[in-house]
Design a protein around this motif. Sequence first.
Motif, PDB file in Angstrom:
ATOM      1  N   PRO A   1     -19.086  -7.670  -8.954  1.00 13.12           N
ATOM      2  CA  PRO A   1     -18.779  -6.883  -7.741  1.00 13.12           C
ATOM      3  C   PRO A   1     -18.590  -7.759  -6.495  1.00 13.12           C
ATOM      4  CG  PRO A   1     -20.558  -5.868  -9.002  1.00 13.12           C
ATOM      5  CD  PRO A   1     -20.289  -7.197  -9.635  1.00 13.12           C
ATOM      6  N   GLU A   2     -19.374  -8.824  -6.389  1.00 12.68           N
ATOM      7  CA  GLU A   2     -19.210  -9.707  -5.216  1.00 12.68           C
ATOM      8  C   GLU A   2     -17.890 -10.485  -5.293  1.00 12.68           C
ATOM      9  OE1 GLU A   2     -22.517 -12.044  -3.506  1.00 12.68           O
ATOM     10  OE2 GLU A   2     -23.721 -10.902  -4.947  1.00 12.68           O
ATOM     11  N   LEU A   3     -17.526 -10.833  -6.507  1.00 11.76           N
ATOM     12  CA  LEU A   3     -16.238 -11.527  -6.704  1.00 11.76           C
ATOM     13  C   LEU A   3     -15.107 -10.620  -6.208  1.00 11.76           C
ATOM     14  CD1 LEU A   3     -14.958 -14.040  -8.213  1.00 11.76           C
ATOM     15  CD2 LEU A   3     -14.745 -12.557 -10.193  1.00 11.76           C
ATOM     16  N   VAL A   4     -15.194  -9.360  -6.571  1.00  9.15           N
ATOM     17  CA  VAL A   4     -14.162  -8.389  -6.190  1.00  9.15           C
ATOM     18  C   VAL A   4     -14.108  -8.271  -4.663  1.00  9.15           C
ATOM     19  CG1 VAL A   4     -13.522  -5.941  -6.315  1.00  9.15           C
ATOM     20  CG2 VAL A   4     -14.343  -7.128  -8.369  1.00  9.15           C
ATOM     21  N   GLU A   5     -15.274  -8.207  -4.018  1.00 10.02           N
ATOM     22  CA  GLU A   5     -15.299  -8.054  -2.553  1.00 10.02           C
ATOM     23  C   GLU A   5     -14.642  -9.235  -1.863  1.00 10.02           C
ATOM     24  OE1 GLU A   5     -15.567  -5.285  -1.032  1.00 10.02           O
ATOM     25  OE2 GLU A   5     -15.819  -4.644  -3.110  1.00 10.02           O
ATOM     26  N   ARG A   6     -14.915 -10.434  -2.372  1.00 10.72           N
ATOM     27  CA  ARG A   6     -14.300 -11.620  -1.753  1.00 10.72           C
ATOM     28  C   ARG A   6     -12.786 -11.607  -1.920  1.00 10.72           C
ATOM     29  NH1 ARG A   6     -18.846 -16.136  -1.599  1.00 10.72           N
ATOM     30  NH2 ARG A   6     -20.474 -14.593  -1.885  1.00 10.72           N
ATOM     31  N   ALA A   7     -12.349 -11.222  -3.104  1.00  5.72           N
ATOM     32  CA  ALA A   7     -10.895 -11.215  -3.369  1.00  5.72           C
ATOM     33  C   ALA A   7     -10.206 -10.175  -2.487  1.00  5.72           C
ATOM     34  CB  ALA A   7     -10.646 -10.924  -4.837  1.00  5.72           C
ATOM     35  N   ARG A   8     -10.877  -9.060  -2.273  1.00  2.00           N
ATOM     36  CA  ARG A   8     -10.297  -7.971  -1.474  1.00  2.00           C
ATOM     37  C   ARG A   8     -10.003  -8.412  -0.037  1.00  2.00           C
ATOM     38  NH1 ARG A   8     -11.151  -2.740  -2.959  1.00  2.00           N
ATOM     39  NH2 ARG A   8     -13.167  -3.113  -3.939  1.00  2.00           N
ATOM     40  N   LYS A   9     -10.793  -9.389   0.455  1.00  2.00           N
ATOM     41  CA  LYS A   9     -10.654  -9.808   1.868  1.00  2.00           C
ATOM     42  C   LYS A   9      -9.472 -10.745   2.106  1.00  2.00           C
ATOM     43  CE  LYS A   9     -15.496  -9.391   3.149  1.00  2.00           C
ATOM     44  NZ  LYS A   9     -16.617 -10.021   2.456  1.00  2.00           N
ATOM     45  N   LEU A  10      -8.837 -11.232   1.055  1.00  2.00           N
ATOM     46  CA  LEU A  10      -7.756 -12.204   1.255  1.00  2.00           C
ATOM     47  C   LEU A  10      -6.567 -11.538   1.951  1.00  2.00           C
ATOM     48  CD1 LEU A  10      -7.809 -14.075  -2.178  1.00  2.00           C
ATOM     49  CD2 LEU A  10      -8.812 -14.820  -0.012  1.00  2.00           C
TER      50      LEU A  10
ATOM     51  N   GLY B   1       9.560  -7.783   0.530  1.00  5.12           N
ATOM     52  CA  GLY B   1       9.093  -9.000  -0.160  1.00  5.12           C
ATOM     53  C   GLY B   1       8.492  -8.707  -1.525  1.00  5.12           C
ATOM     54  N   ASN B   2       8.319  -9.771  -2.310  1.00  8.92           N
ATOM     55  CA  ASN B   2       7.800  -9.627  -3.685  1.00  8.92           C
ATOM     56  C   ASN B   2       6.280  -9.793  -3.695  1.00  8.92           C
ATOM     57  OD1 ASN B   2      10.599  -9.896  -4.258  1.00  8.92           O
ATOM     58  ND2 ASN B   2      10.328 -12.117  -4.356  1.00  8.92           N
ATOM     59  N   PHE B   3       5.594  -8.897  -3.009  1.00  9.46           N
ATOM     60  CA  PHE B   3       4.144  -9.101  -2.880  1.00  9.46           C
ATOM     61  C   PHE B   3       3.351  -8.392  -3.968  1.00  9.46           C
ATOM     62  CE2 PHE B   3       5.850  -9.913   1.311  1.00  9.46           C
ATOM     63  CZ  PHE B   3       5.195 -11.080   1.649  1.00  9.46           C
ATOM     64  N   VAL B   4       2.341  -9.107  -4.459  1.00  4.55           N
ATOM     65  CA  VAL B   4       1.327  -8.510  -5.326  1.00  4.55           C
ATOM     66  C   VAL B   4      -0.001  -8.970  -4.732  1.00  4.55           C
ATOM     67  CG1 VAL B   4       0.382  -8.336  -7.670  1.00  4.55           C
ATOM     68  CG2 VAL B   4       2.823  -8.785  -7.369  1.00  4.55           C
ATOM     69  N   GLY B   5      -0.902  -8.043  -4.495  1.00 10.67           N
ATOM     70  CA  GLY B   5      -2.207  -8.416  -3.931  1.00 10.67           C
ATOM     71  C   GLY B   5      -3.143  -8.908  -5.031  1.00 10.67           C
ATOM     72  N   PRO B   6      -4.271  -9.531  -4.620  1.00 12.68           N
ATOM     73  CA  PRO B   6      -5.241 -10.002  -5.608  1.00 12.68           C
ATOM     74  C   PRO B   6      -5.662  -8.866  -6.537  1.00 12.68           C
ATOM     75  CG  PRO B   6      -5.856 -10.715  -3.415  1.00 12.68           C
ATOM     76  CD  PRO B   6      -4.707  -9.774  -3.243  1.00 12.68           C
ATOM     77  N   THR B   7      -5.659  -9.169  -7.816  1.00 14.86           N
ATOM     78  CA  THR B   7      -5.965  -8.159  -8.837  1.00 14.86           C
ATOM     79  C   THR B   7      -7.028  -8.712  -9.786  1.00 14.86           C
ATOM     80  OG1 THR B   7      -3.720  -7.280  -8.716  1.00 14.86           O
ATOM     81  CG2 THR B   7      -4.947  -6.817 -10.746  1.00 14.86           C
ATOM     82  N   ILE B   8      -8.033  -7.903 -10.070  1.00 22.67           N
ATOM     83  CA  ILE B   8      -9.068  -8.346 -11.019  1.00 22.67           C
ATOM     84  C   ILE B   8      -9.143  -7.332 -12.155  1.00 22.67           C
ATOM     85  CG2 ILE B   8     -11.528  -8.832 -11.354  1.00 22.67           C
ATOM     86  CD1 ILE B   8     -11.603  -9.972  -8.544  1.00 22.67           C
ATOM     87  N   ILE B   9      -8.911  -7.833 -13.354  1.00 22.30           N
ATOM     88  CA  ILE B   9      -9.022  -6.977 -14.545  1.00 22.30           C
ATOM     89  C   ILE B   9     -10.309  -7.371 -15.262  1.00 22.30           C
ATOM     90  CG2 ILE B   9      -7.812  -6.027 -16.533  1.00 22.30           C
ATOM     91  CD1 ILE B   9      -5.256  -7.329 -15.618  1.00 22.30           C
ATOM     92  N   ASN B  10     -11.206  -6.416 -15.356  1.00 22.47           N
ATOM     93  CA  ASN B  10     -12.541  -6.684 -15.910  1.00 22.47           C
ATOM     94  C   ASN B  10     -12.606  -6.171 -17.353  1.00 22.47           C
ATOM     95  OD1 ASN B  10     -15.187  -7.381 -16.035  1.00 22.47           O
ATOM     96  ND2 ASN B  10     -15.913  -5.857 -14.566  1.00 22.47           N
ATOM     97  N   LYS B  11     -13.597  -6.672 -18.066  1.00 19.58           N
ATOM     98  CA  LYS B  11     -13.826  -6.260 -19.464  1.00 19.58           C
ATOM     99  C   LYS B  11     -12.584  -6.511 -20.342  1.00 19.58           C
ATOM    100  CE  LYS B  11     -17.728  -3.337 -18.554  1.00 19.58           C
ATOM    101  NZ  LYS B  11     -18.556  -4.507 -18.199  1.00 19.58           N
ATOM    102  N   VAL B  12     -12.002  -7.669 -20.099  1.00 19.32           N
ATOM    103  CA  VAL B  12     -10.832  -8.073 -20.890  1.00 19.32           C
ATOM    104  C   VAL B  12     -11.319  -8.687 -22.203  1.00 19.32           C
ATOM    105  CG1 VAL B  12      -8.927  -9.757 -20.946  1.00 19.32           C
ATOM    106  CG2 VAL B  12      -9.357  -8.422 -18.875  1.00 19.32           C
ATOM    107  N   THR B  13     -10.589  -8.430 -23.265  1.00 20.97           N
ATOM    108  CA  THR B  13     -10.929  -9.064 -24.550  1.00 20.97           C
ATOM    109  C   THR B  13      -9.713  -9.877 -25.014  1.00 20.97           C
ATOM    110  OG1 THR B  13     -10.271  -7.030 -25.674  1.00 20.97           O
ATOM    111  CG2 THR B  13     -12.632  -7.330 -25.287  1.00 20.97           C
ATOM    112  N   PRO B  14      -9.965 -10.909 -25.831  1.00 22.39           N
ATOM    113  CA  PRO B  14      -8.877 -11.842 -26.165  1.00 22.39           C
ATOM    114  C   PRO B  14      -7.698 -11.244 -26.928  1.00 22.39           C
ATOM    115  CG  PRO B  14     -10.997 -12.889 -26.536  1.00 22.39           C
ATOM    116  CD  PRO B  14     -11.286 -11.452 -26.233  1.00 22.39           C
TER     117      PRO B  14
END
Length: 519
Positions: free
Chosen positions: A321-330, A383-396
């Motif tokens: 959750p803290e990782l997500v919060e930091r990424a959201r602020k970019l 513009g071709n913008f994509v914001g920071p994205t976090i995909i959790n619970k990913v499996t190989p």
Amino acid sequence: KITPLHGLRSMSTAKVSPAAGTELYKTKNLINGEFIESSTSEWIDLHNPATNELVTRVPKSTPEEMQAAVDAAKSAFKSWSQTSVLSRQGVMFKFQHLIKENMAELSKNITLEQGKTLVDAEGDVIRGLQIVEHACSVTSLQMGETMPSVTKDMDTYSIRAPLGVCAGITPFNFPAMIPLWMFPLANVCGNTYILKPSERDPGAAMMLAEMAMEAGLPKGVLNIIHGTHDSVNFICDNPDIKAISFVGSNQAGRHIYERGSKNGKRVQANMAAKNHGVVLPDANKENTLNQLVGAAFGAAGQRCMALSVAVMVGEARNWIPELVERARKLKVTAGDQPGADLGPVISPQSKARIERLIQSGVDEGAELSLDGRNITVPGYENGNFVGPTIINKVTPNMECYREEIFGPVLNVVEADTMDEAIQILNDNPYGNGCAVFTNSGAAAGKFTNEVDVGQIGVNVPIPVPLPMFSFTGSRGSFLGDSNFYGKAGLNFYSQWKTVTTLWKEEDAKTATAEVAMPR
Ligand code: NAD
């Protein structure tokens, strides 16, 4: 005194818009020291990724133009390979100076054509500049080996000789650094060069070539052709080209390695990546989270060394959750805007591909903790913008894990132990870079020993080696045997010649020829 550069740089950095009635600058070929407009009928439109306005048109160089570039390089090799090592070093010293002097203009061009932030663009130039500085050590790098008295009156020495005409094919994501991994080392060793920069942002390479010539590279020593598949195949097939350096995707790399090798050329190919950052629960939390965010989303994730997978081991999974919060602020905006953390991705097609891969994760059961799709950037709506994205619970087994996304997307995978994390990492087809975050020297030692990856960082998220080392790569990320820059880079651009000499004062007493193998 360094004389001011003329024409090309200001033309290639000007923000030109045909709609506003200004003249459109067309990217030129560089053949035998002249910037020449192509006579082709096929042009590739290059758009500013932040606005999608047309910036320049890049030619698909014609077969005749490409052949003229090779002829110029072949002819220039005769004299360039005979120049003194001090004069080649002198060119590199001056080139280094010119790059520093023109850093701001180069960075602006990179931001315009590629989209990354200005500060990141400067980093792109600086990491390339370091290779030029390394090339300045040619006076010791190129020394050979000597063994006197291998037998009576007989001495042997080895010299590093240049190969002839070499070629480089580069990707869009580091338009200054990667061309600088190639031609300065090749040229300083006495080779001549054909560069085929990315058709999506060749401006920095053009500016650098102009500077290299201003620094004293004679006509024909460095030539630039443009295009896509046809120019690449021309390079793979041309009998006068002895070696090919390639950096880019797997599809292109495998093709170039196979076709170039089949034609008897040396090929070094750095390819795609899926770099894992393994977070152990004893790591320094604040530093680790900041480093993960920087390495996953910096340059909009379009770095071959971006950390695109975080493997959270044991209790470290609670930090998500803290990782997500930091990424959201970019801050996501055009690369030349103040405070920009990440700019746009290279093209609308790339944006669509990234968004499709995000959706595939959702469809396959992963959790979207931060969704950067559908972002609107005020003033840059096209513009071709994509914001920071976090995909959790990913499996190989998921597509978003198997594919290189090459955008601002972090996959988060959980593991119970470091052994499990190492297994995940070694089962991935790519072996470009990785990092472990820990306070345990023993754990770091085990990790570095057991992972099958080229670049390994211990509490260092993007461990791109300085040029006294080489940029390596393992498994699906590299084909060839000599890596880029460092000692291996020098080996790639030179071939050994071994000379054995016999100087005797007296003539032979008998006239019998020795037919047995000398021993
Ligand atoms: P790309 O492969 O699309 O393009 C690279 C070069 O190859 C360009 O000059 C292009 O014109 C040419 N090309 C593209 N497709 C081709 C094909 N099918 N046949 C022949 N030539 C072709 O790569 P890109 O999108 O410009 O760059 C991103 C890729 O580069 C990512 O996969 C990234 O991981 C990789 N990369 C790797 C490193 C490394 O050192 N390992 C460094 C930077 C980028």
